[in-house]
Design an enzyme around this catalytic site. Structure first.
Site, short mmCIF file in Angstrom:
data_model
loop_
_atom_site.label_atom_id
_atom_site.label_comp_id
_atom_site.label_asym_id
_atom_site.label_seq_id
_atom_site.Cartn_x
_atom_site.Cartn_y
_atom_site.Cartn_z
N HIS A 185 -3.90 8.00 2.31
CA HIS A 185 -3.74 9.35 1.84
C HIS A 185 -2.99 10.03 3.03
O HIS A 185 -2.06 10.43 2.77
CB HIS A 185 -5.19 10.09 1.86
CG HIS A 185 -5.22 11.37 1.45
ND1 HIS A 185 -4.65 12.46 2.14
CD2 HIS A 185 -5.26 11.82 0.22
CE1 HIS A 185 -4.67 13.61 1.44
NE2 HIS A 185 -5.09 13.05 0.21
N GLU A 216 0.43 11.90 2.24
CA GLU A 216 0.92 13.07 2.88
C GLU A 216 1.24 12.80 4.57
O GLU A 216 1.67 13.90 5.12
CB GLU A 216 -0.29 14.05 2.85
CG GLU A 216 -0.75 14.79 1.76
CD GLU A 216 -2.06 15.47 1.84
OE1 GLU A 216 -2.36 15.92 2.67
OE2 GLU A 216 -2.22 15.78 0.56
N HIS A 248 -4.85 10.53 -6.84
CA HIS A 248 -3.84 9.88 -6.21
C HIS A 248 -3.31 8.59 -6.74
O HIS A 248 -1.93 8.16 -7.00
CB HIS A 248 -4.06 9.70 -4.66
CG HIS A 248 -4.10 11.33 -3.92
ND1 HIS A 248 -3.00 11.96 -4.13
CD2 HIS A 248 -4.93 11.78 -3.39
CE1 HIS A 248 -3.12 13.04 -3.38
NE2 HIS A 248 -4.53 12.76 -2.81
CO CO Z 1 -5.34 14.30 -1.52
#
Ligand code: CO
Length: 307
Positions: A185, A216, A248
């Site tokens: 993530h 991210e 995701h």
């Molecule tokens: Co997220």
């Protein structure tokens, strides 16, 4: 007749009291230590998911904890308010951290084991710790101890174990010359990037064809094609490095849109397969979470003990 009734009415309460006293002092089966031990309970804390297909991962984690802590209440909390709101609207409510602790207290729990289901000790884990501490302050004395279990990737040993478990879980699907690309993530700020880099190096020790990037964090999908080409990779297996294969995994990783990792890697000339298994579906990973819940040194109701 009426005289006997009057007598028994006077004697009955005494007789009941005697019975109660006998029951209280009577030895009950089981170990004496078990009888005295305060009741334990487990609170599992995850970001949450509203993707029904992703729930298989949480269900497997739930089953592992119930097996590891038999007879102990196991309660779930989701930290994402958006997901909690969505689930509540669907009539499937899951509470937040305070709700979970309240549920354990309600069940008579005195020793709470709060287990983070985060992958890394990043900002969300810090927020979890703060939320638990604030709740303890609000309800002093509610628990004798509140142990906080660390996230999945807490040490070099954890990273080696997770790499081994994830690769073993792929079984015979992947050939030796095929690469694995894991999607973490990540976070745009905070310490997560550095923990991620340590994890990446450790995974690479286990298998030189494991590659990692984040949604991210500092290292993203655009860093991968050149790296894969340098290793003469032709085919990649995509898998999430997240506890659930949720939004995701299904959209950003494997989706049909041209911005998905699968599409980008195909456009760069790679053969792509997807393995949409959340980490919670990997048995060796669940074992690590359970171990972390058992390692009960970090009691948040007390000051840290220096060794
Ligand atoms: Co997220």
């Amino acid at each position: 007749m009426s005289r006997i009734l009057r007598v028994s009415a006077r004697v009955l309460p005494l007789f009941l009291l005697l019975l109660a006293l006998m029951a209280a002092t009577l030895p009950t089966p089981g170990h004496a230590a078990d009888q005295k031990a305060p009741k334990e309970g487990v609170l599992l804390v995850a970001f949450g998911t509203s993707v029904p297909e992703a729930l298989s991962s949480f269900k497997a984690v739930d089953a592992s904890f119930k097996a590891a802590f038999p007879g102990t209440p196991v309660v779930w909390s989701y930290t994402s308010q958006i997901i909690r709101k969505k689930l509540a609207e669907q009539g499937k409510p899951v509470g937040g951290i305070s709700d979970g602790l309240a549920a354990l207290a309600e069940a008579g729990v005195k020793v709470a084991r709060v287990q983070s289901l985060h992958v890394m000790p990043g900002e969300e884990f810090t927020e979890l710790e703060r939320a638990v501490l604030l709740d303890i302050q609000k309800h002093p004395g509610r628990f004798e101890a509140v142990y906080l279990g660390r996230p999945l990737l807490e040490s070099h040993k954890d990273a080696l174990s997770v790499a081994k478990a994830v690769l073993a879980d792929m079984g015979g699907k992947r050939r030796k010359d095929e690469a694995v690309v894991l999607m973490g993530h990540g976070q745009a700020h905070g310490r997560a990037d550095l923990i991620f880099e340590g994890t990446r190096a450790t995974f690479r020790e286990s298998d030189p064809l494991v590659f990692m990037a984040t949604v991210e964090g500092a290292r993203g999908i655009d860093d991968l094609p050149a790296e894969l080409k340098a290793h003469k990779v032709r085919k990649v297996w995509l898998q999430p490095l997240m506890v659930v294969a949720g939004d995701h995994a299904r959209n950003d990783l494997a989706g049909d849109g041209e911005d998905s990792w699968a599409s980008k890697l195909r456009a760069a000339g790679f053969k792509v397969e997807t393995n949409l298994r959340g980490l919670g579906e990997v048995p060796g990973v669940r074992d690590i979470f359970v171990d972390h819940a058992r390692q009960n040194v970090d009691d948040l109701t007390k000051e840290p003990r220096k060794r």
